[in-house]
Design a protein around this motif. Structure first.
Motif, PDB file in Angstrom:
ATOM      1  N   LEU A   1       1.191  -1.754  -0.263  1.00 21.70           N
ATOM      2  CA  LEU A   1       0.019   0.104  -0.291  1.00 21.70           C
ATOM      3  C   LEU A   1       1.042   1.450  -0.099  1.00 21.70           C
ATOM      4  CD1 LEU A   1      -2.656  -0.840   2.813  1.00 21.70           C
ATOM      5  CD2 LEU A   1      -2.949  -1.158   0.096  1.00 21.70           C
ATOM      6  N   VAL A   2       2.353   1.150   0.966  1.00 19.24           N
ATOM      7  CA  VAL A   2       2.638   2.764   0.612  1.00 19.24           C
ATOM      8  C   VAL A   2       3.665   2.745  -0.958  1.00 19.24           C
ATOM      9  CG1 VAL A   2       5.120   3.319   1.334  1.00 19.24           C
ATOM     10  CG2 VAL A   2       3.297   2.472   3.017  1.00 19.24           C
ATOM     11  N   VAL A   3       4.292   1.334  -1.504  1.00 21.91           N
ATOM     12  CA  VAL A   3       4.067   1.850  -2.565  1.00 21.91           C
ATOM     13  C   VAL A   3       3.488   2.184  -3.475  1.00 21.91           C
ATOM     14  CG1 VAL A   3       5.590   0.454  -4.675  1.00 21.91           C
ATOM     15  CG2 VAL A   3       6.300  -0.306  -2.021  1.00 21.91           C
ATOM     16  N   VAL A   4       2.348   1.683  -3.322  1.00 23.04           N
ATOM     17  CA  VAL A   4       0.856   2.315  -4.062  1.00 23.04           C
ATOM     18  C   VAL A   4       0.603   3.787  -3.920  1.00 23.04           C
ATOM     19  CG1 VAL A   4      -1.294   1.760  -5.102  1.00 23.04           C
ATOM     20  CG2 VAL A   4       0.426   0.139  -4.787  1.00 23.04           C
ATOM     21  N   SER A   5       0.414   3.867  -2.720  1.00 22.56           N
ATOM     22  CA  SER A   5       0.513   5.613  -2.485  1.00 22.56           C
ATOM     23  C   SER A   5       1.690   6.482  -3.176  1.00 22.56           C
ATOM     24  CB  SER A   5       0.189   5.331  -0.883  1.00 22.56           C
ATOM     25  OG  SER A   5       1.422   5.212  -0.203  1.00 22.56           O
ATOM     26  N   VAL A   6       2.788   6.125  -3.084  1.00 19.00           N
ATOM     27  CA  VAL A   6       4.401   6.693  -3.444  1.00 19.00           C
ATOM     28  C   VAL A   6       4.137   7.342  -5.222  1.00 19.00           C
ATOM     29  CG1 VAL A   6       4.134   7.428  -1.001  1.00 19.00           C
ATOM     30  CG2 VAL A   6       5.236   5.227  -2.581  1.00 19.00           C
ATOM     31  N   CYS A   7       4.116   5.783  -5.542  1.00 10.97           N
ATOM     32  CA  CYS A   7       4.739   5.722  -6.784  1.00 10.97           C
ATOM     33  C   CYS A   7       4.213   4.781  -8.089  1.00 10.97           C
ATOM     34  CB  CYS A   7       5.561   4.181  -6.581  1.00 10.97           C
ATOM     35  SG  CYS A   7       6.942   4.485  -5.221  1.00 10.97           S
TER      36      CYS A   7
ATOM     37  N   PHE B   1      -4.518   2.695   3.317  1.00 13.70           N
ATOM     38  CA  PHE B   1      -3.465   2.389   5.323  1.00 13.70           C
ATOM     39  C   PHE B   1      -3.912   3.162   5.748  1.00 13.70           C
ATOM     40  CE2 PHE B   1       0.365   4.082   6.260  1.00 13.70           C
ATOM     41  CZ  PHE B   1       0.883   2.960   6.342  1.00 13.70           C
ATOM     42  N   GLN B   2      -4.346   4.673   5.712  1.00 18.08           N
ATOM     43  CA  GLN B   2      -4.262   5.224   6.710  1.00 18.08           C
ATOM     44  C   GLN B   2      -5.892   4.570   7.556  1.00 18.08           C
ATOM     45  OE1 GLN B   2      -6.291   8.632   5.808  1.00 18.08           O
ATOM     46  NE2 GLN B   2      -7.093   9.223   7.475  1.00 18.08           N
ATOM     47  N   GLU B   3      -6.767   3.734   6.633  1.00 17.12           N
ATOM     48  CA  GLU B   3      -7.954   2.969   7.464  1.00 17.12           C
ATOM     49  C   GLU B   3      -7.211   2.091   8.385  1.00 17.12           C
ATOM     50  OE1 GLU B   3     -12.300   2.755   8.039  1.00 17.12           O
ATOM     51  OE2 GLU B   3     -10.661   3.818   7.317  1.00 17.12           O
TER      52      GLU B   3
ATOM     53  N   ILE C   1       1.670   6.308  12.145  1.00 21.44           N
ATOM     54  CA  ILE C   1       1.193   7.805  12.062  1.00 21.44           C
ATOM     55  C   ILE C   1       2.144   8.649  11.317  1.00 21.44           C
ATOM     56  CG2 ILE C   1       0.387   9.810  13.736  1.00 21.44           C
ATOM     57  CD1 ILE C   1      -1.058   7.544  13.448  1.00 21.44           C
ATOM     58  N   ASP C   2       3.429   8.407  11.189  1.00 15.32           N
ATOM     59  CA  ASP C   2       4.237   9.400  10.570  1.00 15.32           C
ATOM     60  C   ASP C   2       4.039   8.672   9.286  1.00 15.32           C
ATOM     61  OD1 ASP C   2       5.544   9.796  12.948  1.00 15.32           O
ATOM     62  OD2 ASP C   2       6.779   8.138  12.804  1.00 15.32           O
ATOM     63  N   ILE C   3       4.282   7.930   8.677  1.00 13.26           N
ATOM     64  CA  ILE C   3       3.309   8.153   6.988  1.00 13.26           C
ATOM     65  C   ILE C   3       2.295   8.314   6.208  1.00 13.26           C
ATOM     66  CG2 ILE C   3       3.055   6.377   5.036  1.00 13.26           C
ATOM     67  CD1 ILE C   3       4.890   4.088   6.840  1.00 13.26           C
ATOM     68  N   VAL C   4       1.037   7.712   7.742  1.00 14.51           N
ATOM     69  CA  VAL C   4       0.150   9.485   6.994  1.00 14.51           C
ATOM     70  C   VAL C   4      -0.212  10.095   7.375  1.00 14.51           C
ATOM     71  CG1 VAL C   4      -2.633   9.675   8.130  1.00 14.51           C
ATOM     72  CG2 VAL C   4      -1.905   6.748   8.283  1.00 14.51           C
ATOM     73  N   THR C   5       0.990  11.185   7.674  1.00 15.94           N
ATOM     74  CA  THR C   5       0.871  12.697   8.228  1.00 15.94           C
ATOM     75  C   THR C   5       1.559  13.039   7.080  1.00 15.94           C
ATOM     76  OG1 THR C   5       0.662  12.839  10.746  1.00 15.94           O
ATOM     77  CG2 THR C   5       2.085  14.213   9.486  1.00 15.94           C
TER      78      THR C   5
ATOM     79  N   PHE D   1      -3.155  15.236   0.033  1.00 18.91           N
ATOM     80  CA  PHE D   1      -2.474  16.353  -0.755  1.00 18.91           C
ATOM     81  C   PHE D   1      -1.454  16.575  -1.111  1.00 18.91           C
ATOM     82  CE2 PHE D   1      -6.490  18.669   1.680  1.00 18.91           C
ATOM     83  CZ  PHE D   1      -7.105  18.868   0.323  1.00 18.91           C
ATOM     84  N   ALA D   2      -0.216  15.525   0.042  1.00 14.33           N
ATOM     85  CA  ALA D   2       0.774  15.662   0.064  1.00 14.33           C
ATOM     86  C   ALA D   2       1.223  14.655  -1.840  1.00 14.33           C
ATOM     87  CB  ALA D   2       1.458  15.210   0.378  1.00 14.33           C
ATOM     88  N   ILE D   3       0.093  13.230  -1.907  1.00 14.41           N
ATOM     89  CA  ILE D   3       0.308  13.053  -3.009  1.00 14.41           C
ATOM     90  C   ILE D   3      -0.396  13.088  -3.873  1.00 14.41           C
ATOM     91  CG2 ILE D   3       1.179  10.640  -1.607  1.00 14.41           C
ATOM     92  CD1 ILE D   3      -1.653   9.643  -1.952  1.00 14.41           C
ATOM     93  N   GLY D   4      -1.024  14.302  -4.056  1.00 12.78           N
ATOM     94  CA  GLY D   4      -1.700  14.835  -5.595  1.00 12.78           C
ATOM     95  C   GLY D   4      -1.279  14.879  -6.766  1.00 12.78           C
ATOM     96  N   ASN D   5       0.252  15.410  -6.329  1.00 10.44           N
ATOM     97  CA  ASN D   5       1.051  15.896  -7.542  1.00 10.44           C
ATOM     98  C   ASN D   5       2.314  14.977  -7.676  1.00 10.44           C
ATOM     99  OD1 ASN D   5       3.962  17.260  -8.308  1.00 10.44           O
ATOM    100  ND2 ASN D   5       2.545  18.183  -9.005  1.00 10.44           N
ATOM    101  N   ARG D   6       2.403  14.394  -8.463  1.00  9.90           N
ATOM    102  CA  ARG D   6       3.054  12.953  -9.051  1.00  9.90           C
ATOM    103  C   ARG D   6       4.269  13.095  -8.930  1.00  9.90           C
ATOM    104  NH1 ARG D   6       3.169  11.430 -15.211  1.00  9.90           N
ATOM    105  NH2 ARG D   6       0.457  11.210 -14.700  1.00  9.90           N
TER     106      ARG D   6
END
Length: 788
Positions: free
Chosen positions: A535-541, A555-557, A569-573, A578-583
């Protein structure tokens, strides 16, 4: 004149008007009416029927009395006895409004007990239908499509108004009190019932409609008649005619033949009959009167008939409604209940999850072993459920998302009412959909998923999420299910210059979101490590913003409800909505920040190196290479030993996408390698070790020196040159070794390709070549031949 105690078949008569001349209507007993009509039908002929003269002044008292005896509410016999075609008749037949105000209340009185009319229905309706068939057939049979009789609908309007009044009185109450009103369109066998149109009305019963003709020969004449009635659509007085004709056509369209076989204009290249029906009926769907109900019925029966399957196949909304209807029929077969055998997580506490307490202490579950015999009762399941479940499983394969989504919800609802064993068979069938079209890999190192259907995987994931959300995917199924979910999170099938799989990855995120809400942390803990990393990989890549956000939400759920993801918590923050909205920001900043955690660093490394670097989108390859350059200093040993070493042989791949992305990535990693060793500060003359020189520097230099020239001149040569020049500039900037014993032509090869790239007409190639020249000049100096 009939009294209140009159027979149910006593009615007021119709009116024949010649200019301003009108004949008053009257009441007679029903049996007398029917006997007179029968005698007239048997004995009348055109020459002994008294026909209205051209001048109304020539009428006598005997003429008036004779017409009074002929013109009854049940039918108008004199209209049937005209030998001349109706479209040339000089008189007009219509309903006298004062008479109608007397007739229709008489019919309305039978709405409370409409069955009293049953004994007379056939004798009242058959003559009307026969007359309509003969007159419409006489007018339209053998004529071309362009032939029009715009006056005919008005002349026949009394017949249709009478039929409408019968359907209103006899049909609505009987059917409306017998069957539940459904909220969707439903197909009812015409042999048993007439019309079930929508959630508002059930209109016509068997008792009325069974007298309507449904012969093949009536289809085209009735269609042409409706066309002419439509010319007067602005005339609201004809709405009963249009409405009854639409109902009539809806029965005729149920003929057990392919409509193309009964299309008289098919051989002449005219518009197909089905297309004509659709084009003619479609406007009535938007009518404000009752015509829209008849049109809806006609369209429904036309489009759901087996002979017109292409319409169903190409109509996503209709397929969705059919799937929804199927699941609701399935629910009607089973008792309304919530399965006692389902998994129930129990109470949950977000405060305890985030506070680090063991959430399992507050969980209340209901293991299957504790169910009583009453809870596990094997309720008798009708055989029809097998067919219903099969339809829903096939709906998961549908090409349209709305159909798959409806089928997935239907699977969850029906499984919730089935006994445990049968429901688990349904779950197994859903999981088996993911195995369709999978084959052992040709390399012998796993399974080949290149031929699987993206639609099937999407539907199966949606169904899996619905089952998990309802607690129907039991914990013992997780070991089988979660590997498929992880594969679905990475699903991406290349199709030429693009790929498919966005919807599959999004649905897989929904499955992970459902897992977080459905299961106790102790149950999913053995699987959540890999799920969390994925989930972390998909959320940023991931390339698509909606997939990145869906993965971040899942992931947050899990962080909030499970509390078992490391650094949740650190990763959710860091990776918020909005942070991952821009590729670019997600790749270059968020991914690098999360990679500082050991648990997620190498999964991000591997995904970017194996997936993003060879992505079909050129911008993704460029972004992935820059990200690798930023990730390399975080784990240089892994970047050099596992990532870079595997990429070198792919630099000269036959696949344009692969060689372009790999050369970009090699250049960025080498540049980061030199900076990490302090070369940018001048702290070392040689920033490489002897082992690295032999295993990395020499192979990379060999790749550039022996690079196939065909890749630089044929299709895609501009993209290949961009990657080659970028790699050259990165090596020159990193102070790559100038002299390699086994490659005396190394620097000259770089200069040669760079120099020829300056002659290219592509502007971006020229810019990259200029950048490479600047880097090469500061590294090796400018050879004399290049200056010349």
């Amino acid at each position: 004149m009939a009294t209140d105690g009159q027979d149910p078949a006593s009615f007021a008569g119709w009116i024949i008007e010649e200019n301003s001349f009108a004949v008053a209507s009257f009441f007679v007993e029903g049996d007398e009416v029917l006997s007179l009509i029968s005698a007239l039908l048997q004995n009348a002929s055109p020459q002994n029927v008294h026909r209205p003269p051209s001048e109304p002044e020539s009428w006598t008292a005997d003429d008036e009395q004779r017409l009074k005896r002929i013109c009854y509410v049940v039918r108008v016999p004199c209209l049937s006895f005209h030998s001349a075609p109706l479209h040339v008749a000089s008189w007009v037949l219509h309903v006298d409004e004062p008479a109608a105000r007397r007739v229709f209340p008489q019919l309305d009185r039978y709405q409370e007990q409409p069955q009293l009319l049953d004994a007379y229905l056939e004798r009242m309706i058959d003559p009307v239908i026969s007359t309509l068939r003969s007159r419409i057939g006489e007018a339209y049979t053998g004529t071309s499509e362009s032939t029009s009789f715009p006056v005919l609908p008005r002349r026949l309007h009394p017949y249709f108004r009478f039929l409408y009044q019968l359907t209103k009185v006899r049909g609505y109450k009987t059917v409306g009190t017998t069957f539940a009103l459904l909220e969707c369109f439903i197909l009812v066998d015409a042999a048993a019932f007439g019309v079930l149109i929508s959630s508002k009305h059930i209109l016509v019963t068997r008792e009325t409609v069974k007298f309507f003709s449904h012969e093949v020969s009536d289809l085209e004449p009735m269609l042409d008649f409706l066309r002419d009635a439509g010319h007067n659509a602005g005339d609201v007085s004809l709405w009963e005619t249009r409405y009854v004709v639409l109902l009539w056509l809806s029965l005729i369209c149920r003929i057990p033949f392919d409509l193309r076989r009964v299309d008289s204009g098919a051989a002449g290249g005219e518009t197909p009959l089905v297309d004509r029906i659709v084009a003619l009926v479609r406007p009535y769907l938007f009518a404000v009167g009752k015509e829209y109900e008849g049109a809806a019925l006609l369209m429904m029966r036309l489009l759901t008939s087996q002979t017109d399957a292409p319409f169903v196949k190409n109509n996503a909304l209709l397929r969705k409604l059919l799937v929804k209807l199927t699941q609701r029929l399935g629910l009607c077969y089973m008792k309304p209940r919530v399965a006692a055998w389902r998994y129930q997580r129990g109470n949950r506490s977000l405060v305890k999850n985030l506070g680090g307490e063991n959430p399992a202490k507050t969980a209340v579950t209901l293991p299957a072993e504790t169910l009583t015999e009453e809870d596990m009762d094997d309720e008798e399941v009708p055989e029809e459920m097998d067919e219903i479940v099969e339809i829903l499983l096939n709906g998961l394969r549908d090409k349209d998302t709305i159909v798959r989504w409806s089928a997935a919800k239907g699977i969850g609802r029906i499984a919730n009412r089935l006994p445990r064993d049968l429901a688990q068979e349904v779950v197994a069938s859903v999981l088996s959909l993911l195995e369709e079209d999978t084959f052992p890999s040709a390399m012998g190192d796993g399974t080949d998923y290149s031929q699987v259907s993206d639609s099937t995987w999407h539907g199966a994931c949606l169904a899996m999420a619905e089952l998990a959300r309802r607690g129907l995917l039991l914990p013992e199924r997780l070991l089988e299910s979660i590997p498929w979910v992880i594969r679905a999170l990475k699903f991406d099938q290349r199709r030429g210059a693009h790929s498919i799989g966005i919807h599959v990855r999004d649905a897989a995120c929904y499955v992970c979101w459902s897992f977080a809400r459905a299961y106790d942390p102790e149950i999913v803990k053995p699987f959540m490590g890999e799920v969390g990393r994925t989930l972390v990989v998909v959320s940023v890549c991931d390339r698509e913003v909606n997939v990145r956000r869906a993965s971040s939400a899942a992931f947050q759920e899990n962080v909030g409800r499970q509390g078992i993801f490391p650094h949740g918590i650190d990763i959710v923050t860091t990776a918020d909505y909005f942070a991952i909205g821009n590729r670019a920001h997600a790749f270059l900043d968020v991914a690098v920040e999360i990679a500082k955690f050991d648990e997620y660093r190498r999964p991000i490394f591997d995904h970017i190196a194996n997936v993003s670097v060879v992505h079909w989108d050129q911008s993704m390859r460029e972004l992935a290479s820059k990200t690798l350059g930023r990730l390399a200093p975080l784990d240089l040993e892994y970047a050099l030993g596992s990532v870079l070493k595997k990429m070198i042989p792919l630099g000269a791949s036959d696949d344009l996408v692969v060689r372009h992305g790999v050369m970009l990535a090699i250049g960025e990693i080498c540049l980061a390698w030199s900076k990490a060793r302090g070369r940018e500060k001048g702290q070392a003359e040689e920033w490489w070790t002897a082992e690295e020189f032999e295993t990395l520097i020499v192979p990379i230099s060999t790749l550039l020196t022996t690079f196939p020239t065909t890749y630089l001149e044929t299709f895609g040569s501009d993209i290949t040159r961009l990657a080659y020049l970028h790699l050259t500039a990165c090596l020159a900037t990193s102070r790559w070794p100038l002299h390699i014993p086994s490659l005396p032509q190394f620097t000259s090869s770089l200069w040669h390709i760079t120099n020829t790239s300056l002659d290219r007409r592509e502007e971006n190639v020229q810019e990259s070549a200029a950048t490479a020249v600047r880097a090469l000049s500061g590294w090796s100096g400018v050879p004399k031949g290049v200056v010349e």
